[in-house]
Design a protein around this motif. Structure first.
Motif, short mmCIF file in Angstrom:
data_model
loop_
_atom_site.label_atom_id
_atom_site.label_comp_id
_atom_site.label_asym_id
_atom_site.label_seq_id
_atom_site.Cartn_x
_atom_site.Cartn_y
_atom_site.Cartn_z
N ALA A 13 0.91 -1.10 -0.07
CA ALA A 13 0.13 0.09 0.01
C ALA A 13 0.93 1.25 0.15
O ALA A 13 2.14 1.15 0.41
N LYS A 14 0.21 2.26 -0.42
CA LYS A 14 0.82 3.84 -0.54
C LYS A 14 1.50 4.01 1.01
O LYS A 14 2.54 4.76 1.20
N THR A 15 0.77 3.43 1.82
CA THR A 15 1.20 3.83 3.49
C THR A 15 0.93 2.55 4.08
O THR A 15 0.03 2.13 4.28
N ASN A 31 12.97 -1.42 -2.49
CA ASN A 31 12.70 -0.20 -3.39
C ASN A 31 11.46 0.57 -3.52
O ASN A 31 10.32 -0.08 -2.83
N GLY A 32 11.28 1.43 -3.99
CA GLY A 32 10.05 2.08 -4.39
C GLY A 32 9.42 2.99 -3.15
O GLY A 32 8.15 3.41 -3.47
N ALA A 33 9.90 3.11 -1.89
CA ALA A 33 9.59 3.95 -0.91
C ALA A 33 10.03 4.98 -0.67
O ALA A 33 11.31 5.53 -1.15
N GLU A 34 9.31 6.14 -0.53
CA GLU A 34 9.81 7.55 -0.67
C GLU A 34 10.61 7.72 0.70
O GLU A 34 11.47 8.53 0.95
N ALA A 35 9.93 7.34 1.83
CA ALA A 35 10.45 7.54 3.40
C ALA A 35 9.79 6.54 4.25
O ALA A 35 8.98 6.09 3.94
N ILE A 36 10.66 6.75 5.20
CA ILE A 36 9.98 6.06 6.39
C ILE A 36 9.75 7.05 7.67
O ILE A 36 10.64 7.91 7.73
N GLU A 37 8.61 7.39 8.30
CA GLU A 37 8.28 8.27 9.24
C GLU A 37 8.10 7.67 10.52
O GLU A 37 7.56 6.48 10.82
N ILE A 38 9.06 8.16 11.54
CA ILE A 38 9.42 7.57 12.85
C ILE A 38 8.97 8.72 13.80
O ILE A 38 9.77 9.72 13.93
N ASN A 39 8.06 8.51 14.69
CA ASN A 39 7.58 9.56 15.71
C ASN A 39 7.63 10.76 14.90
O ASN A 39 7.96 11.81 15.62
N LYS A 40 6.86 11.02 14.08
CA LYS A 40 6.32 12.09 12.96
C LYS A 40 7.80 12.80 12.47
O LYS A 40 7.46 13.89 11.98
N ALA A 49 17.30 -1.14 2.80
CA ALA A 49 17.75 -1.11 4.32
C ALA A 49 16.83 -1.92 5.07
O ALA A 49 15.68 -1.94 4.71
N VAL A 50 17.22 -2.27 6.23
CA VAL A 50 16.43 -2.94 7.25
C VAL A 50 16.43 -1.94 8.64
O VAL A 50 17.53 -1.52 8.86
N TYR A 51 15.14 -1.79 8.87
CA TYR A 51 15.03 -1.00 10.21
C TYR A 51 14.49 -1.89 11.07
O TYR A 51 13.61 -2.57 10.90
N PHE A 52 15.15 -1.58 12.48
CA PHE A 52 14.76 -2.38 13.69
C PHE A 52 13.99 -1.47 14.62
O PHE A 52 14.47 -0.63 15.09
N LEU A 53 12.53 -1.64 14.72
CA LEU A 53 11.92 -0.68 15.32
C LEU A 53 10.93 -1.28 16.54
O LEU A 53 10.58 -2.30 16.75
N LYS A 60 5.68 4.80 9.96
CA LYS A 60 4.88 4.48 8.90
C LYS A 60 5.83 4.45 7.73
O LYS A 60 6.68 5.36 7.70
N ILE A 61 5.62 3.62 6.51
CA ILE A 61 6.24 3.73 5.45
C ILE A 61 5.44 4.25 4.36
O ILE A 61 4.33 3.77 4.11
N VAL A 62 6.06 5.17 3.59
CA VAL A 62 5.33 6.01 2.81
C VAL A 62 5.80 5.45 1.24
O VAL A 62 7.21 5.64 0.90
N LYS A 63 4.92 4.97 0.53
CA LYS A 63 5.65 4.66 -1.02
C LYS A 63 4.93 5.55 -1.93
O LYS A 63 3.98 6.54 -1.86
N GLU A 64 5.50 5.67 -3.11
CA GLU A 64 5.29 6.15 -4.40
C GLU A 64 4.08 5.81 -4.88
O GLU A 64 3.17 6.50 -5.53
N ASP A 65 3.83 4.43 -4.96
CA ASP A 65 2.46 3.94 -5.65
C ASP A 65 2.34 2.57 -5.15
O ASP A 65 3.00 2.03 -4.23
N ALA A 66 1.26 1.95 -5.37
CA ALA A 66 0.95 0.51 -4.93
C ALA A 66 1.05 -0.33 -5.81
O ALA A 66 0.08 -1.45 -5.97
N THR A 67 1.80 -0.33 -6.90
CA THR A 67 1.64 -1.35 -8.06
C THR A 67 2.72 -2.46 -7.96
O THR A 67 2.79 -3.25 -8.58
#
Length: 267
Positions: A13-15, A31-40, A49-53, A60-67
């Motif tokens: 999904a896009k988010t 690939n294909g993700a614009e950003a990861i948002e952590i605590n705003k 990349a691998v993120y350990f949260l 939340k992870i923000v994507k360019e599209d959902a294709t």
């Protein structure tokens, strides 16, 4: 391990947002993700990349599209990490899921496909009722952590900019692309517009090894794969990997592994 204790979802999904308040999250963003948002707060340059949260973080992870899928999110309950299978892993001893610093690992190019395969197998197993499914999932999770703990991955904490890690990552991508054509550190330093000395210093600071060591590791990994999983002759493999002669290829393998190519093939 309880049947639904570990969960996994694709990043489609896009988010993609936090789903479970009581679980650690491991996000592998391919690939294909614009950003990861952590605590705003948003962080860019998140691919490969691998993120350990930890459960304390909102993300939340923000994507360019959902294709297409951009990777996976693993949800791991706290009790799972206390399992004996993980007790000897350095990656857990350094408190990977830290609240004070958010660990980020850029995978070595040759490791990306292996990590993807592991996560795909976990995804598949979680949808079945096969016997010993839980043991298999724990074993795969352990293997995933082992690959993340590899010395030639780029380990850091999440920041907006990390110039040293960025340079090392670009070097490793170039090695992955050109190692069969060129084994010289100078070639890669020139492609990155830095001196050999500067490149070696930055790699040493980030990974604890020098540039030549990373080149050799890539050559050894590819050599082992070809020797074990293809019918190519030792001569063919050596030439494909850019060695000037079969004798020099055999010398290189023996020097760096302690075994001849024939011994590796038969092992």
């Amino acid at each position: 391990m309880e049947q639904e204790s570990i969960k996994i979802s694709r990043i489609v999904a896009k988010t993609t947002a936090k789903q479970n308040e009581d679980c650690y999250a491991v996000c592998w963003i391919k690939n294909g993700a614009e950003a990861i948002e952590i605590n705003k707060k948003q962080y860019k340059d998140v691919s490969n990349a691998v993120y350990f949260l930890s459960p304390d973080l909102d993300w939340k992870i923000v994507k360019e599209d959902a294709t297409a899928s951009s990777g996976y999110v693993l949800y791991i309950p706290k009790n799972i990490l206390n399992h004996p299978i993980f007790k000897n892993l350095h990656i857990t001893q350094v408190r990977l899921f830290s609240v004070d610093e958010i660990p980020k690992i850029n995978l070595s190019p040759g490791i990306e496909t292996r990590v993807q395969a592991i996560l795909e197998m976990i995804d598949e197993l979680l949808s079945t009722n096969l016997k010993h499914r839980e043991d298999a999932i724990l074993s795969l999770l352990n293997t995933f952590f082992v690959y993340c703990d590899g010395k030639c991955n780029i380990k850091s904490v999440i920041t907006d900019k990390n110039a040293k890690s960025t340079l090392v990552y670009k070097f490793k991508k170039n090695v992955d692309q050109f190692v069969t054509q060129n084994h010289d550190v100078g070639f890669y330093a020139n492609s990155l517009n830095v001196s050999d000395k500067y490149l070696n210093q930055r790699i040493k600071e980030v990974l604890g090894v020098n540039a030549k060591g990373l080149i050799n590791e890539q050559l050894i990994m590819r050599s082992r794969n070809s020797l074990k999983f293809t019918d190519k002759t030792i001569k063919e493999i050596g030439y494909e990997l850019g060695f000037s002669s079969p004798d020099y290829f055999s010398y290189f393998i023996k020097k760096n592994t302690g075994h001849t190519p024939s011994q590796i093939r038969m092992s």
